[in-house]
Design an enzyme around this catalytic site. Structure first.
Site, PDB file in Angstrom:
ATOM      1  N   LYS A  46      13.287 -32.845 -55.859  1.00 23.72           N
ATOM      2  CA  LYS A  46      13.793 -33.091 -54.499  1.00 23.72           C
ATOM      3  C   LYS A  46      14.854 -32.026 -54.173  1.00 23.72           C
ATOM      4  CE  LYS A  46      12.377 -37.826 -54.919  1.00 23.72           C
ATOM      5  NZ  LYS A  46      12.496 -39.208 -54.529  1.00 23.72           N
ATOM      6  N   GLY A  61      13.635 -44.245 -56.121  1.00 19.45           N
ATOM      7  CA  GLY A  61      15.079 -44.082 -56.224  1.00 19.45           C
ATOM      8  C   GLY A  61      15.852 -45.388 -56.166  1.00 19.45           C
ATOM      9  N   SER A  90      10.816 -44.663 -59.728  1.00 11.59           N
ATOM     10  CA  SER A  90      11.718 -45.109 -60.806  1.00 11.59           C
ATOM     11  C   SER A  90      11.051 -45.104 -62.180  1.00 11.59           C
ATOM     12  CB  SER A  90      12.287 -46.494 -60.478  1.00 11.59           C
ATOM     13  OG  SER A  90      12.995 -46.459 -59.253  1.00 11.59           O
ATOM     14  N   ASN A 130       9.637 -34.100 -59.686  1.00 15.46           N
ATOM     15  CA  ASN A 130       9.972 -33.731 -58.309  1.00 15.46           C
ATOM     16  C   ASN A 130      11.491 -33.670 -58.237  1.00 15.46           C
ATOM     17  OD1 ASN A 130      10.459 -33.519 -55.596  1.00 15.46           O
ATOM     18  ND2 ASN A 130       9.601 -35.524 -55.039  1.00 15.46           N
ATOM     19  N   GLU A 167       9.241 -39.102 -48.291  1.00 17.00           N
ATOM     20  CA  GLU A 167      10.443 -38.583 -47.620  1.00 17.00           C
ATOM     21  C   GLU A 167      10.059 -37.580 -46.521  1.00 17.00           C
ATOM     22  OE1 GLU A 167      12.418 -37.559 -51.297  1.00 17.00           O
ATOM     23  OE2 GLU A 167      12.535 -39.697 -51.744  1.00 17.00           O
ATOM     24  N   HIS A 181       4.801 -36.444 -49.289  1.00 14.94           N
ATOM     25  CA  HIS A 181       5.771 -37.323 -49.961  1.00 14.94           C
ATOM     26  C   HIS A 181       6.361 -38.269 -48.907  1.00 14.94           C
ATOM     27  CE1 HIS A 181       9.335 -38.735 -52.042  1.00 14.94           C
ATOM     28  NE2 HIS A 181       8.706 -38.417 -53.155  1.00 14.94           N
ATOM     29  N   GLU A 185       3.061 -43.794 -54.726  1.00 11.79           N
ATOM     30  CA  GLU A 185       4.497 -44.035 -54.833  1.00 11.79           C
ATOM     31  C   GLU A 185       4.886 -45.118 -53.822  1.00 11.79           C
ATOM     32  OE1 GLU A 185       6.726 -40.402 -56.469  1.00 11.79           O
ATOM     33  OE2 GLU A 185       6.423 -40.021 -54.365  1.00 11.79           O
TER      34      GLU A 185
HETATM   35  P1  13P Z   1      12.420 -41.650 -58.453  1.00  9.85           P
HETATM   36  O1  13P Z   1      11.712 -41.380 -59.764  1.00  9.85           O
HETATM   37  O2  13P Z   1      13.804 -41.100 -58.408  1.00  9.85           O
HETATM   38  O3  13P Z   1      12.325 -43.079 -58.073  1.00  9.85           O
HETATM   39  O4  13P Z   1      11.609 -40.825 -57.327  1.00  9.85           O
HETATM   40  C1  13P Z   1      10.245 -40.967 -57.255  1.00  9.85           C
HETATM   41  C2  13P Z   1       9.716 -39.916 -56.359  1.00  9.85           C
HETATM   42  O5  13P Z   1       9.899 -39.976 -55.150  1.00  9.85           O
HETATM   43  C3  13P Z   1       8.983 -38.796 -56.958  1.00  9.85           C
HETATM   44  O6  13P Z   1       8.325 -38.048 -55.988  1.00  9.85           O
END
Ligand code: 13P
Length: 262
Positions: free
Chosen positions: A29, A190, A226, A27, A115, A113, A184
Site C-alpha cells: 500500500k 486492516g 488480516s 501489498n 481501496e 483493490h 478480500e
Molecule cells: P491487511 O492484510 O492489512 O488486512 O490488508 C489486506 C489487503 O488489503 C491486501 O491487499
C-alpha cells in the site's frame, strides 16, 4: 467441506488444488521509504531460501519499483505495481501504463483493490479494462474482489462478487486463464478480523465455479484480509485457497516469510 456436495468431490478438488502452485503477494500500500524498503527487501532476500513450492512477490508504490527491482533481481521473488492505467499511453497525467511496469520487469499488478474501488470510484468495467491492459503488456493482473460488511450482513456476498467478476470473465477464457483473483472481504482488511477458513472457502468455491464456467478453473484464487503467520496455514488448508494477498504483515520480513512458508 464447505461448498461441496459430497466427500468425493471434496477429495477430487483437493488433488487438483495441489497442482496449483501457491502464491503469496505482499501489498505494501502507501508505506515505505528507501531506507525502510532496503532493510525489508534484504530480509526477504535472505529468508526466501526457506520457502519452497510457493511463488512470492511484493507490490510496491511506483517510485520504489526501480529500487525493488535492483534489490530483488535474481532472488526468485517477484515484484509489481498496485494499480495500472487502462490506457496504453498518452495525455493521462498521473497514470502509469502497463508497458512502464513491464519496463521495470514487473510480473504482477493489482487491479480493483477495494481501496481503489472505494476511494477512486473504480468500477467493475474499469477494473476489467485495467486487467486487459496488464495482460496485453505480459503482466499478470491480480483482480481483487470482495464485499463490504454491510453487503455481507445483507447476504449479498455472492451477488456482489459475481457482479465484480462479470466484466473480467467476459475477457474470454484465454485471458481469464492468465490472471489471478484475490478475494478480500472489505470488512477483513486492516481490521484484524479475518474470515474463518470455512467462510473464505465457501466464497472461493463460488469463485472457482464461475472461473470453471468461464473455461479457466485453474486460476489461482488468493485470500486477503488480516492474513498473518498465525492464521495462514489454516486458510491454505482449504481446497480453493491458493495463497494470500497480504497487507500489514508484508511490511515485516519475518512475518511475511512465515506466511509464505505456511
Ligand atoms: P491487511 O492484510 O492489512 O488486512 O490488508 C489486506 C489487503 O488489503 C491486501 O491487499
Amino acid at each position: 467441506m464447505p461448498g461441496y456436495s459430497n466427500f468425493f468431490e471434496f477429495i477430487q478438488t483437493c488433488m487438483v488444488n495441489s497442482s496449483r502452485k501457491r502464491l503469496v503477494i505482499g501489498n505494501w500500500k502507501m508505506h515505505g521509504d528507501t531506507a525502510f524498503n532496503s532493510e525489508l527487501l534484504a530480509g526477504l532476500r535472505q529468508g526466501i531460501a526457506d520457502v519452497s513450492n510457493c511463488d512470492v512477490a511484493v507490490c510496491v508504490p511506483f517510485p520504489y519499483l526501480y529500487q525493488t527491482r535492483s534489490l530483488l533481481e535474481g532472488s526468485g521473488i517477484g515484484w509489481g505495481g498496485q494499480d495500472v492505467s487502462r490506457h496504453e499511453k498518452g495525455a493521462y497525467t498521473g497514470e502509469t501504463a502497463a508497458s512502464m511496469l513491464a519496463d521495470f520487469a514487473c510480473r504482477w499488478v493489482l487491479v480493483g483493490h477495494s481501496e481503489r474501488r472505494s476511494y477512486h470510484g473504480e468500477t467493475d468495467s474499469l477494473v476489467a479494462q485495467k486487467a486487459a491492459a496488464a495482460l496485453a503488456a505480459g503482466i499478470t493482473p491480480v483482480v481483487c474482489v470482495g464485499e463490504t460488511q454491510q453487503q455481507q450482513e445483507a447476504g449479498e456476498t455472492h451477488a456482489v462478487i459475481e457482479r465484480q467478476l462479470a466484466p473480467v470473465l467476459a475477457l474470454g477464457a484465454e485471458s481469464v486463464a492468465k490472471l489471478v483473483v484475490a478475494y478480500e472481504p472489505v470488512w477483513a482488511i486492516g481490521t484484524g478480523l479475518t474470515a474463518t477458513p470455512e467462510q473464505a472457502q465457501e466464497v472461493h468455491r463460488m469463485i472457482r465455479e464461475r472461473l470453471q464456467a468461464a473455461g479457466a478453473g485453474q486460476v489461482r484464487i488468493l485470500y486477503g484480509g488480516s492474513v498473518k503467520g498465525s492464521n495462514a496455514a489454516s486458510l491454505f488448508a482449504m481446497p480453493d485457497i491458493d495463497g494470500a494477498l497480504v497487507g500489514g504483515a508484508s511490511l515485516v520480513a519475518s512475518e511475511f516469510l512465515s506466511i509464505a512458508a505456511a
